[in-house]
Structures are given as structure tokens and as C-alpha cells.
Design an enzyme around this catalytic site. Sequence first.
Site, PDB file in Angstrom:
ATOM      1  N   ARG A  75     -58.335 -25.178   5.158  1.00 44.51           N
ATOM      2  CA  ARG A  75     -57.897 -26.240   6.075  1.00 44.51           C
ATOM      3  C   ARG A  75     -58.114 -25.781   7.512  1.00 44.51           C
ATOM      4  O   ARG A  75     -57.717 -24.675   7.875  1.00 44.51           O
ATOM      5  CB  ARG A  75     -56.414 -26.493   5.832  1.00 44.51           C
ATOM      6  CG  ARG A  75     -55.851 -27.646   6.619  1.00 44.51           C
ATOM      7  CD  ARG A  75     -54.355 -27.773   6.395  1.00 44.51           C
ATOM      8  NE  ARG A  75     -54.012 -28.286   5.085  1.00 44.51           N
ATOM      9  CZ  ARG A  75     -52.775 -28.248   4.582  1.00 44.51           C
ATOM     10  NH1 ARG A  75     -51.800 -27.680   5.271  1.00 44.51           N
ATOM     11  NH2 ARG A  75     -52.518 -28.751   3.403  1.00 44.51           N
ATOM     12  N   ARG A 144     -47.909 -25.354  12.564  1.00 41.76           N
ATOM     13  CA  ARG A 144     -49.125 -25.922  11.978  1.00 41.76           C
ATOM     14  C   ARG A 144     -49.908 -26.680  13.051  1.00 41.76           C
ATOM     15  O   ARG A 144     -49.509 -26.724  14.210  1.00 41.76           O
ATOM     16  CB  ARG A 144     -48.742 -26.869  10.843  1.00 41.76           C
ATOM     17  CG  ARG A 144     -47.944 -26.215   9.719  1.00 41.76           C
ATOM     18  CD  ARG A 144     -48.813 -25.242   8.951  1.00 41.76           C
ATOM     19  NE  ARG A 144     -48.141 -24.747   7.760  1.00 41.76           N
ATOM     20  CZ  ARG A 144     -48.216 -25.309   6.557  1.00 41.76           C
ATOM     21  NH1 ARG A 144     -48.909 -26.419   6.382  1.00 41.76           N
ATOM     22  NH2 ARG A 144     -47.613 -24.775   5.520  1.00 41.76           N
ATOM     23  N   LYS A 230     -43.805 -28.058  12.275  1.00 41.72           N
ATOM     24  CA  LYS A 230     -44.789 -29.062  12.685  1.00 41.72           C
ATOM     25  C   LYS A 230     -44.425 -29.715  14.008  1.00 41.72           C
ATOM     26  O   LYS A 230     -43.256 -30.038  14.235  1.00 41.72           O
ATOM     27  CB  LYS A 230     -44.910 -30.113  11.579  1.00 41.72           C
ATOM     28  CG  LYS A 230     -45.350 -29.481  10.252  1.00 41.72           C
ATOM     29  CD  LYS A 230     -45.601 -30.486   9.175  1.00 41.72           C
ATOM     30  CE  LYS A 230     -46.192 -29.795   7.950  1.00 41.72           C
ATOM     31  NZ  LYS A 230     -46.418 -30.738   6.842  1.00 41.72           N
ATOM     32  N   CYS A 446     -52.259 -39.016  -0.538  1.00 37.33           N
ATOM     33  CA  CYS A 446     -52.533 -37.574  -0.476  1.00 37.33           C
ATOM     34  C   CYS A 446     -53.587 -37.224  -1.521  1.00 37.33           C
ATOM     35  O   CYS A 446     -53.867 -38.031  -2.406  1.00 37.33           O
ATOM     36  CB  CYS A 446     -51.242 -36.809  -0.735  1.00 37.33           C
ATOM     37  SG  CYS A 446     -50.734 -36.930  -2.462  1.00 37.33           S
ATOM     38  N   CYS A 452     -54.579 -30.530  -6.137  1.00 33.61           N
ATOM     39  CA  CYS A 452     -53.251 -30.078  -5.730  1.00 33.61           C
ATOM     40  C   CYS A 452     -52.457 -29.566  -6.933  1.00 33.61           C
ATOM     41  O   CYS A 452     -52.232 -30.304  -7.900  1.00 33.61           O
ATOM     42  CB  CYS A 452     -52.485 -31.217  -5.055  1.00 33.61           C
ATOM     43  SG  CYS A 452     -50.823 -30.694  -4.610  1.00 33.61           S
ATOM     44  N   CYS A 495     -46.652 -35.603   1.463  1.00 30.39           N
ATOM     45  CA  CYS A 495     -47.798 -35.282   2.306  1.00 30.39           C
ATOM     46  C   CYS A 495     -48.415 -36.493   3.015  1.00 30.39           C
ATOM     47  O   CYS A 495     -48.933 -36.358   4.115  1.00 30.39           O
ATOM     48  CB  CYS A 495     -48.866 -34.557   1.493  1.00 30.39           C
ATOM     49  SG  CYS A 495     -48.293 -32.945   0.928  1.00 30.39           S
TER      50      CYS A 495
END
Length: 628
Positions: A75, A144, A230, A446, A452, A495
Site C-alpha cells: 500500500r 497512516r 488516522k 472494500c 483480505c 474499511c
Amino acid sequence: MTQVAAPPPHKVSRVEVFKEESNFLREPVWQELQNDANFFSEAAIQILKFHGSYQQDDRDKRVRGQEKAYQFMLRTRNPGGYLPPQLYLALDDLADQYGNGTLRITDRQGIQLHGILKQNLKTVLATIIRNLGSTLGACGDLNRNVMAPPAPYRDRPAYRYAQTYADTLADLLRPQTDAYYDIWVDGEKVISVEEHPEVVAARQRNGHGTLIPNSPEPIYGTYYLPRKFKMAVTVPGDNSVDLFTQDIGLVVLVDNQGNLEGFNVYVGGGLGRTHGKEDTFPRLADPLGYVPADQVYDAVKAIVATQRDHGNRADRRHSRMKYLIAEWGIERFRQTVEGYFGQALAPCRPLPDFQYLDFLGWHDQGDGRWFVGINIANGRVKGALRQALRQIVERYQVPMRLTPHQNALIYDIPIEHRPAVQALLEQAGVVSPSDLDPLERKSMACPALPTCGLAVTESERIMPSFLARIRALLNRLGLAEEDLVIRMTGCPNGCARPYVAEVAFVGSAPEAYQVWLGGTAHQTRLAEVYLERMPAAELEATLEPLLVLFKQKRRPAEGFGDFCHRVGLPALHAFAQQYRPARTKPRVSLPPHLHDQLKAVAAAHGRPVSALVAEAVRAYLERPSPEA
Ligand code: SRM
Ligand code: SF4
């Protein structure tokens, strides 16, 4: 007021031990990268996350008794979604050379590559780093990717400040360890990040216990943060970043001349939860206070230090900052932050209402050039669209900003290139925002299966069929003009930020979803659980009564989320229980030539076709039976 960094807690989760033993994010990743295994140990998996990578396996390929098909997700970290052309092209190449042939734009404005094998991790990471990218801190227990509205308006100072501060705050909280560059590019020093001198000074300022003395990681220390963290920076009225779902949300405030004055600060948003565990919950951020621009770094450090020193490090289910605030209450939290900040915080300034904004279509940037926002279903860049994006970026060397709704804006397009860019997009099937189904435009799902590891059911792969079914239902019920914010996740972690949608489907078992209703069209209120488990096959049966009641009882211009919230879940349940769908008339088909004959006779006699058919069938049924 706490002013000194607390010592490491006695009872801690295993991940705290892995962090302590990692030598600032180096081991055992570095060591295990040298071996031939196609997977990492548990400790390495946890530390690898800080480097921006997750160990996964292709769940479609799982075979009982056989080793999993291990692969890695990477990512990128792109504050405000900024993606220079060189990096986009490099990622696009990597997706084919080492990944699964797709790029996945995330809802925090990053890119994910899936399907990378362990033996290729170093090559892929080194390529990203050498092409101006980074994955450092895209995952792991630290700050993040910092979000900001993606619109590159040159003539709106607040937007420019939001993007600039997304960058500088990301720099402020960037891990300082050398491990990342040592491991992935053998310590190459060519990669030096130009930081703003104010950021460097702020990182070193230890006024009130915000720093860990003598640590290579002055803000994080050995243990980094208790959990992921975040942040988003936005402008008044723009909720493209889902501000209230962030640990820290900042709103840029400028004066009438467009000069930066300061920021409203909101804290304690977060969405992750676990089914059946009521002590885990989604939470919206509270107003913390107003901070003048020249103190914003110190204020952010003070909040981070509060979570660092007081967040729960024993139970990772409760270690997000939202639980600290829920447990303490915002007053105690504010006092503790003020201790680290060294002064009282002023109250937040009043703001206009926040709006959902997605910036799709063509827009004037304000400097003579244009940007175009492109809808990308669930952020998955593949096929013809991927080719078109590559051609545009390659030919015109234009940058992108990825959006918080998993879309992309291409910008800095001179007016003379607009027709050619538009033609390439049209060839790839990109339709104008007005021709796009609003359900699709506003939805998010998501990734879930097959990559996942936490998914209990499908999300991204099933969302298109859910949207088509909801569209058919709306049309059938005479609600074709409605648009709804619909979000879906394959598990309760949240998510795709489902808990602030008008309608959300949250995976609760294979092919079954918890149904949430009642968020606003602008993501400023939490939805509530309407059903614990809706089999996917019962989508229409579940939504039909609710939409029928909505059609009957809505107020003028009231959206579906607001309606559900106003009438309340008990009233929705009561109506759904007694609801009987209107019986549709049974249909019988006829061969075309017979139908044509009937039509002609009906026309000649001035009677409806259905009356003739009914008469003929009745006559047949009522004829005397041959056996009688
Ligand atoms: Fe997420 C874990 C994907 C945004 C809450 N998230 C995961 C993992 C890494 C699964 C795992 O831990 O093994 C998923 C990888 C799936 C895959 O195969 O790619 C994953 N999360 C995503 C992305 C790609 C979803 C998307 O559709 O875009 C988003 C990446 C954003 C980024 O670029 O950084 C993503 N995740 C979010 C958000 C929304 C946001 O940040 O705005 C949330 C809810 C907000 C929040 O954090 O409270 C979110 N993800 C989680 C959680 C639950 C955290 C919690 O507090 O309990 C997990 C699981 C965990 O951390 O234990 C998780
Ligand atoms: Fe995976 Fe759950 Fe996040 Fe979806 S919500 S990507 S299933 S962790």
C-alpha cells in the site's frame, strides 16, 4: 496533567513485544527476507505492516491440507492522494510484472498492489521508492496516509492549505528509523525527503513531554502508537474525507483574503468493530478546539502523545484513540492534551454544514488548466480503463490525485488537450457524471475476498450485482430518481466506512450481511443496525418495505437516510412485519403470431386483448368435459 511520557505498560499485547524487539522496525523482516520461505513469521508479518505490506493468500485458491498461496499486498502512502506521473507509471508496470494486473485505489487515497510474491517484494518496493513513492507507514501502529480533499483548485486558498498541511503533517509523523531504506534500497541515501524547516523544528521541540528523550523515534519511541492512527485535513463544508471518522480531523480556516488563520480540531473518530462485542463500536469525532496555524504541529503532537502514553496497549480491540476518549470523556482528554500542548485550547469556530463532494467530471482548476474526476468502480483499475489512464498519464505527463471515494482526478490538463483526454476516456467506457447511475457514483465496497484475510464474505466482487438489484427495485417502486449512499464491507472492520452511509451491508456470515440504516447523505451521523443477518438472496425482500414506507411518508426533499433516522428503527421493523408486497398479475406468454391475431381481433371489436383472452380461456375451461 500528564507531562512525562509514561513507561511501557506491564501487561501488553504480543504486537507490543514484536515492536520492542524489532530494533525500530528492522527485525525480523530484514533477516527473513534473506531466506527462501515464501512467507514470514508472525513477528515479521506485524513489523512488515509498518513498511506498508500485508502478508495475504489468495483465498480462492485455498485447498484443505495444502499450503496457502502466500502473496503480499503493498500500500502506498500518498498524502492528499498526490500521485506524480512517474510513480503512477511505475505502479502500473509493477502490477503487470509482479502483481495481479490491477491497481486498487483505496478510500484513504493510496494505491494497493496485490499478489506480489515474497521473492519479489524487495524489487517492487525499491522500484516504488526510486520512482518517488513510499509505503512507509501506510500500515502499522502509526500515523497512516493523511487525507485531504483531492480537488486541485489553484484559486481556492483553503484547498491548497489543506493539501499542503496533509503533506507536512505526514512528514511530521513520518517514522525516523533508517530501517525502511536500509532494507529495501540497501541504505541508499539518494532518497532524501525535502522537509519543511518548520516541520523539522516542530519534530524536535519537546516543550511539554511530547517527545521520547534520546530515541531514534522522538515522537513514537520504541513502541510506536498503540494502534493505527488516522488524520484528515479539509476545508469548511467539504466532507469528501469523511472527517468525523478520523482519529484527528482538521479544518482549515482562512480569512477573507485567503490567509491561513488556524484549524478547528476534531478527535476520536473510528469505525472498526467486532460482531457480537458491544464494547467495540464505531464512533464519530468530537470537537476538541481551535488552534492557530503556527501551533498546529504542537497541537497534533500533543494529541499523538496523549494516545501514545495513555492508549490501551494490552487489548488491541480497544487500543484505538476513540476508546480512550469514550472511556475518559472529551473533557479529561482535552485537559490531558492541553498538558502536552502547554496551554488551553480555544473553542472550535462555527462552520457551515458539511457536504458529500466527489469532484467527478471536468472542472476548471482556476489557473487556466483543467482537472477531470473519473469514477472507478470500487477503486479497481483494470482493463480498458487502466490502459486509458496509462495512455493519458504517459502522453501528457500529468499528475493524479486519488480520492477518498476510491476514484482518481487527473489534473494540470491544458485546455487544448481536453478533447483528446476526453476521447480516450470515452473509448474506455468512462461516462459523464450525469450519465452515471448515482447509486454507483456514491457507493463504495472494500476488497474483501479473495485477498483480505479478515473477510467473512464478498464485498467488492458482489457490489455491482447488489447495486443493479437495488436500481431495479427503485425503478419498480417508482423511486427511479432517488440516489443513496450505499457502502459494503466483507466484515465489521469498516474499511469502506459503512457506518456513516445511508444504507450499509456489513458481512456477518458467508453470503449474509448486517444491514445498517440512517446515516446522512453527507456522512455526518452514524447509521444504526437494522438487521443482524440478511442473506444476500433477501436483498429485495428486505429493502422493499422500507422503500415503500419511504415513498409514502417522506417529507419533501428528505433523503432515505434522514427518513430512516427520523421514523426510527422500531417503526421500520413494524411496517416491514405487516408488509405484503402488492401481488403482481400473473403473465402467460403467447406465440407472436397468435398475439398478433388477437390484437387484430381486439382492435376490430374495440375490446382489450386481455378481455378477449379471459373470455376464450373461460369458454375453454367451462366446456363440457368429453368424459362426462
Ligand atoms: Fe482497512 C484491516 C483494506 C481503510 C478499518 N483493511 C484491513 C486489511 C489490511 C486486512 C488485514 O488487516 O488483514 C484490508 C486489506 C484488504 C485487501 O486485500 O486489500 C484493509 N482498509 C482497506 C482499504 C484498502 C479498503 C478500501 O476499500 O479502500 C482501505 C485502505 C486505506 C489506506 O489507503 O490506508 C482501508 N480500514 C479502512 C478504513 C477507512 C479509513 O481509514 O478511512 C477503516 C475504518 C476507519 C478506522 O480505521 O476506524 C479501516 N481495516 C480497518 C480495521 C479495523 C480497525 C479498528 O479500529 O478496529 C482493520 C483490522 C485491524 O486493524 O485489525 C483493517
Ligand atoms: Fe477486509 Fe473487513 Fe476491511 Fe473488508 S472491511 S477489507 S473484509 S478487513
